[in-house]
Structures are given as C-alpha cells and as structure tokens.
Design a protein around this motif. Structure first.
Motif, PDB file in Angstrom:
ATOM      1  N   CYS A   9       1.005  -1.067  -0.119  1.00 22.28           N
ATOM      2  CA  CYS A   9      -0.214   0.257  -0.044  1.00 22.28           C
ATOM      3  C   CYS A   9       0.860   0.926  -0.359  1.00 22.28           C
ATOM      4  N   ALA A  10       0.192   2.477   0.094  1.00 26.24           N
ATOM      5  CA  ALA A  10       0.547   4.162   0.176  1.00 26.24           C
ATOM      6  C   ALA A  10       1.357   4.393  -1.036  1.00 26.24           C
ATOM      7  N   LEU A  11       2.497   3.407  -1.081  1.00 24.83           N
ATOM      8  CA  LEU A  11       3.794   3.319  -2.678  1.00 24.83           C
ATOM      9  C   LEU A  11       3.743   3.126  -4.118  1.00 24.83           C
ATOM     10  N   GLY A  12       3.792   2.953  -4.935  1.00 29.85           N
ATOM     11  CA  GLY A  12       3.763   2.413  -6.444  1.00 29.85           C
ATOM     12  C   GLY A  12       5.308   1.281  -6.116  1.00 29.85           C
ATOM     13  N   ALA A  13       5.031   0.510  -7.269  1.00 31.12           N
ATOM     14  CA  ALA A  13       6.267  -0.228  -6.789  1.00 31.12           C
ATOM     15  C   ALA A  13       7.570   0.555  -6.744  1.00 31.12           C
ATOM     16  N   ALA A  14       7.495   1.635  -7.794  1.00 30.14           N
ATOM     17  CA  ALA A  14       9.145   2.240  -7.931  1.00 30.14           C
ATOM     18  C   ALA A  14       9.626   3.080  -6.197  1.00 30.14           C
TER      19      ALA A  14
ATOM     20  N   PHE B  64      -7.680  12.667  -8.839  1.00 27.11           N
ATOM     21  CA  PHE B  64      -8.730  12.516  -8.602  1.00 27.11           C
ATOM     22  C   PHE B  64      -8.509  11.013  -7.397  1.00 27.11           C
ATOM     23  N   GLY B  65      -7.496  10.375  -7.060  1.00 25.07           N
ATOM     24  CA  GLY B  65      -7.516   9.584  -6.142  1.00 25.07           C
ATOM     25  C   GLY B  65      -7.647   7.919  -6.964  1.00 25.07           C
ATOM     26  N   GLY B  66      -7.234   8.139  -8.543  1.00 24.51           N
ATOM     27  CA  GLY B  66      -7.425   6.597  -9.422  1.00 24.51           C
ATOM     28  C   GLY B  66      -5.809   6.435  -8.966  1.00 24.51           C
ATOM     29  N   TYR B  67      -6.095   5.622  -9.817  1.00 23.32           N
ATOM     30  CA  TYR B  67      -4.184   4.795 -10.561  1.00 23.32           C
ATOM     31  C   TYR B  67      -3.848   4.761 -11.753  1.00 23.32           C
ATOM     32  N   ASP B  68      -3.419   4.851 -12.358  1.00 24.97           N
ATOM     33  CA  ASP B  68      -3.284   5.177 -13.852  1.00 24.97           C
ATOM     34  C   ASP B  68      -1.730   4.109 -13.852  1.00 24.97           C
ATOM     35  N   GLU B  69      -1.302   3.795 -13.040  1.00 25.08           N
ATOM     36  CA  GLU B  69      -0.374   3.013 -14.193  1.00 25.08           C
ATOM     37  C   GLU B  69      -0.543   1.349 -13.815  1.00 25.08           C
ATOM     38  N   THR B  70      -0.053   1.250 -15.492  1.00 25.32           N
ATOM     39  CA  THR B  70      -0.210  -0.233 -15.981  1.00 25.32           C
ATOM     40  C   THR B  70      -0.100  -1.002 -15.624  1.00 25.32           C
TER      41      THR B  70
ATOM     42  N   GLY C 294       6.655  -4.748 -15.567  1.00 23.51           N
ATOM     43  CA  GLY C 294       8.271  -4.328 -15.356  1.00 23.51           C
ATOM     44  C   GLY C 294       8.984  -3.969 -14.038  1.00 23.51           C
ATOM     45  N   PHE C 295       8.982  -3.607 -12.766  1.00 25.94           N
ATOM     46  CA  PHE C 295       9.169  -2.924 -11.753  1.00 25.94           C
ATOM     47  C   PHE C 295       9.709  -4.324 -11.241  1.00 25.94           C
ATOM     48  N   ILE C 296       8.154  -4.932 -10.424  1.00 24.59           N
ATOM     49  CA  ILE C 296       8.476  -5.966 -10.099  1.00 24.59           C
ATOM     50  C   ILE C 296       9.459  -7.175 -10.719  1.00 24.59           C
ATOM     51  N   GLU C 297       8.972  -7.370 -11.611  1.00 25.97           N
ATOM     52  CA  GLU C 297      10.538  -8.292 -12.143  1.00 25.97           C
ATOM     53  C   GLU C 297      11.905  -7.724 -12.261  1.00 25.97           C
ATOM     54  N   GLU C 298      12.033  -6.665 -12.074  1.00 25.44           N
ATOM     55  CA  GLU C 298      13.507  -6.331 -11.422  1.00 25.44           C
ATOM     56  C   GLU C 298      13.963  -6.396 -10.030  1.00 25.44           C
ATOM     57  N   TRP C 299      12.951  -6.737  -9.134  1.00 30.09           N
ATOM     58  CA  TRP C 299      12.787  -6.927  -7.818  1.00 30.09           C
ATOM     59  C   TRP C 299      12.880  -8.540  -7.876  1.00 30.09           C
ATOM     60  N   ALA C 300      12.583  -9.271  -9.278  1.00 25.76           N
ATOM     61  CA  ALA C 300      13.085 -10.910  -8.971  1.00 25.76           C
ATOM     62  C   ALA C 300      13.883 -11.535  -8.827  1.00 25.76           C
ATOM     63  N   GLN C 301      14.390 -10.564 -10.305  1.00 31.26           N
ATOM     64  CA  GLN C 301      15.434 -11.009 -10.475  1.00 31.26           C
ATOM     65  C   GLN C 301      17.346  -9.743  -9.698  1.00 31.26           C
TER      66      GLN C 301
ATOM     67  N   HIS D 206      -3.479  -6.307 -14.111  1.00 38.08           N
ATOM     68  CA  HIS D 206      -1.523  -6.055 -13.332  1.00 38.08           C
ATOM     69  C   HIS D 206      -1.396  -7.772 -12.639  1.00 38.08           C
ATOM     70  N   ILE D 207      -2.456  -8.297 -11.895  1.00 40.84           N
ATOM     71  CA  ILE D 207      -2.087  -9.958 -11.159  1.00 40.84           C
ATOM     72  C   ILE D 207      -1.520 -10.990 -12.285  1.00 40.84           C
ATOM     73  N   ARG D 208      -1.807 -11.020 -13.795  1.00 35.57           N
ATOM     74  CA  ARG D 208      -1.645 -11.790 -14.236  1.00 35.57           C
ATOM     75  C   ARG D 208      -0.071 -11.113 -15.681  1.00 35.57           C
ATOM     76  N   ALA D 209      -0.086  -9.690 -15.194  1.00 32.81           N
ATOM     77  CA  ALA D 209       1.151  -9.344 -15.653  1.00 32.81           C
ATOM     78  C   ALA D 209       2.366  -9.843 -14.649  1.00 32.81           C
ATOM     79  N   ILE D 210       2.048  -9.790 -13.065  1.00 31.98           N
ATOM     80  CA  ILE D 210       2.302  -9.664 -12.089  1.00 31.98           C
ATOM     81  C   ILE D 210       3.224 -11.336 -12.831  1.00 31.98           C
ATOM     82  N   ALA D 211       2.353 -12.049 -12.500  1.00 36.84           N
ATOM     83  CA  ALA D 211       2.841 -13.496 -12.386  1.00 36.84           C
ATOM     84  C   ALA D 211       3.611 -13.953 -13.954  1.00 36.84           C
ATOM     85  N   ASP D 212       2.881 -13.273 -14.792  1.00 38.08           N
ATOM     86  CA  ASP D 212       4.055 -13.670 -16.186  1.00 38.08           C
ATOM     87  C   ASP D 212       5.316 -13.033 -15.340  1.00 38.08           C
ATOM     88  N   ALA D 213       5.669 -12.532 -14.987  1.00 39.92           N
ATOM     89  CA  ALA D 213       7.293 -10.898 -15.290  1.00 39.92           C
ATOM     90  C   ALA D 213       7.971 -12.223 -14.290  1.00 39.92           C
ATOM     91  N   VAL D 214       7.100 -13.298 -12.953  1.00 34.19           N
ATOM     92  CA  VAL D 214       7.786 -12.859 -12.152  1.00 34.19           C
ATOM     93  C   VAL D 214       8.030 -15.395 -12.672  1.00 34.19           C
TER      94      VAL D 214
END
Length: 357
Positions: free
Chosen positions: A252-257, A286-292, A298-305, A322-330
């Motif tokens: 929460c609170a922050l994005g992956a970057a 507006f309190g929404g989230y725009d990160e694709t 991509g950020f989380i893939e780098e964490w894994a690497q 997002h979860i599909r992309a994360i699952a593919d990335a790791v």
C-alpha cells in the motif's frame, strides 16, 4: 475444518515457497468499485432496514453480494494468483462500529474465509499440481494505539491495546474457522496495533490448538520511508521478528518504483521470507491509479531478478490484469534466499539498534 486437509495445504505451501515466487492477488476495493453498487445493493435483503447508511462497508458485501466477491476471487485466481485474500480488511468490531455493525465481526470473518476457501479449492481441484491458498486479511483498524487523535493532548488515545487485542482475537477465530490457510496482518501503519494483533493470534492458536503461518506487512506512508508511527523498515522488522512470521513485507501507500528501496532494506535484514504488494503507482489528483499492468509488472520483475522477494502481488489500483502481468513477470524466476543473520541483541524505537555479541 478438516485439520488433515489444513496441514496438507500448509506442507504444499512450504514446498512451493522453496521453489518459486508465489503470487498474491490484487485490490479488492478497486474491483468492487467497478460494480458501482448503490446503498440498496450494499444492504441487500437482510439489512434493508438498517438504521445507518452502509454503502462503503465493502466487507458487508460478503453477506449481501456474495456472488460479486466470489467473482473477484475467481478473477484473481484465473489471472494467476496463488494466494487470495479474504474480504475482511475492516472486519474487526472496532472498524465495523462506524456502521453500528460491530456484532457482525465474527460472522464476517468466518464467511469471508469460507467464500475464499471455496474459490481456492475449486482452482486447486482444476490444477492439482498447483494448489491455491487463502490468506485471512487482518487490517490495521481505523484507530491507532500510538498516536494521539488530539493535537492539544499528546497523551490522548482513542483505543487501548486490550481493545485491539480483543477485536483481533475475534477476527482471527472467525478466519481460522472459515478455513484460512494463513493469517495476514497487513497495511500496518502503527506497530503497536500490529503487536496487539500478533498477541491475539498467539492466544487464538493456543486456545484452538492449531497454528497457521502468519504474514506481516507494513506500510510506508509517504516518501519519508517510515510508517505512520515513525519506524524505518528495519526498526519495524526488529519490533515484530519475535513472532517468527512466514514473511515480512510492505504494501500500500506507494507504487513499486517508490517502494523498491524499502523492500531491499527488508530483504537485507530479514531472516524470513519477504512479501511485497505495491499500489499501481501513486494516486492521481482524483484518487485513481493510472499505472498500467505492464509498468507495475516491470518493476516487480526487476525485484525478482535482484533476488529481493518471495511473494508478490498488488494493492490499491491493481486488477486481475496487473496480477496476470506480475505472474508472467516472475514465472521461472527463483525465490529470494533469506540471509543468515548473525546473533545480536536487536532493538527498535523509531530507528533500529543492534548490539553484537
């Protein structure tokens, strides 16, 4: 709950964590918002005459719109989540008191765990070589035991440790009876609240004669790199490591970057698994989230690497995409190996302190 089945799932969880990075699901609230439910939909038939407004009490939907919550679990499991969280983030009598629904706490936790259990079991049957698990979500409540709500009275508190302990005990009992595999003390902004939860969980384990893995996840509230109660990630770890959790981490609170440096700090000092599930970037005006999905992944893939994580997922603003992309990335990337930490006296205030032997 069948204890033999529970133990088999735990053994499978521990085995899976040795070989791969597991994927937690994404945001529940974000998905609920897509349904644009009105007050009547939140109330359902059972609470049609409730004397207070209940729109916004997302946990209540486990009882009044169970098909919607089950559908969200299903979407995340289909997207590749190994672990789904129960819809119980605010299901403590402390948080539910805002709606006059504090007496529903036990029921909501048990029903929330049972709903997620059915979804996870259905997917485990479809893919027996890849079982799925349920994490019982225990949120931070809407009170803080460490910080005064009155700027003119620093000693004032609006909740006590024992009130938190009692509320968390009730919630944990419901989650266990409903079939949770893991208890997840998450979005910790006040370490004293988390300590009350951990104390209550131990009491429940002793009373019921069972012991589940416990995950602990703090939240860095802004770019200061500290929790709301002022601790750095290492100090936070020192405060809760006595609980011997399955994992320590951040959400929460922050994005992956923005979260990366703090995840790396925990990865360096924690001799247990590390779990991290960031927001989909920082919120817009507006309190929404725009990160694709691809950006987050991509950020989380780098964490894994970099060998920083054992469990990853998404928090606010993340979706099944997002979860599909994360699952593919790791996929195919090895899990972090916890370091061997030399014995020392490790204490914490706002900062960590270690006294080597």
């Amino acid at each position: 709950m069948n204890e033999a089945a529970r133990q088999a799932r735990r053994a499978a969880l521990e085995a899976a964590l040795q070989t791969r990075i597991l994927v937690l699901d994404g945001a529940m609230g974000t998905m609920i918002q897509r349904h644009r439910l009105d007050e009547a939909a939140y109330r359902g038939e059972r609470f049609a005459d409730w004397p207070r407004d209940v729109k916004g009490n997302n946990d209540l939907l486990t009882l009044t719109q169970a098909a919607i919550i089950a559908g969200i679990h299903e979407a995340y499991l289909e997207a590749g989540a190994d672990i789904v969280e129960t819809n119980t983030f605010n299901s403590t009598r402390i948080s539910l008191a805002d709606y006059g629904m504090d007496e529903l706490a036990r029921e909501l936790n048990e029903a929330g765990a049972a709903l997620a259990r059915r979804a996870a079991d259905a997917w485990s049957e479809r893919t027996p070589d890849r079982p799925r698990w349920v994490a019982g979500a225990l949120g931070p409540t809407n009170r803080t035991a460490s910080i005064s709500p009155d700027v003119n009275d620093p000693a004032a508190r609006n909740v006590t440790f024992d009130e938190l302990r009692t509320a968390y005990r009730e919630a944990a009992e419901g989650l266990i009876e409903g079939g949770a595999d893991i208890l997840l003390v998450e979005t910790v902004f006040d370490t004293l609240n988390a300590k009350a939860a951990l104390f209550a969980i131990d009491e429940v384990f002793e009373a019921l004669g069972v012991r589940l893995p416990v995950m602990i996840s703090g939240t860095i509230t802004d770019l200061s790199g500290r929790t709301l109660s002022g601790q750095t990630p290492e100090a936070f770890w020192n405060s809760v490591r006595h609980a011997r959790p399955l994992s320590i981490g951040l959400n929460c609170a922050l994005g992956a970057a923005q979260l990366r440096a703090h995840v790396a700090e925990l990865s360096r000092v924690a001799d247990t698994l590390v779990c991290a599930y960031p927001n989909a970037g920082l919120p817009n005006e507006f309190g929404g989230y725009d990160e694709t999905a691809q950006t987050t992944a991509g950020f989380i893939e780098e964490w894994a690497q970099a060998g920083l994580v054992n469990i990853v997922g998404g928090c606010c603003g993340t979706t099944p995409e997002h979860i599909r992309a994360i699952a593919d990335a790791v996929a195919g990337k090895g899990p972090r190996v916890p370091p061997t930490v030399a014995p020392a006296l490790r204490l914490s205030g706002l900062e960590p302190f270690a006294l080597a032997s």
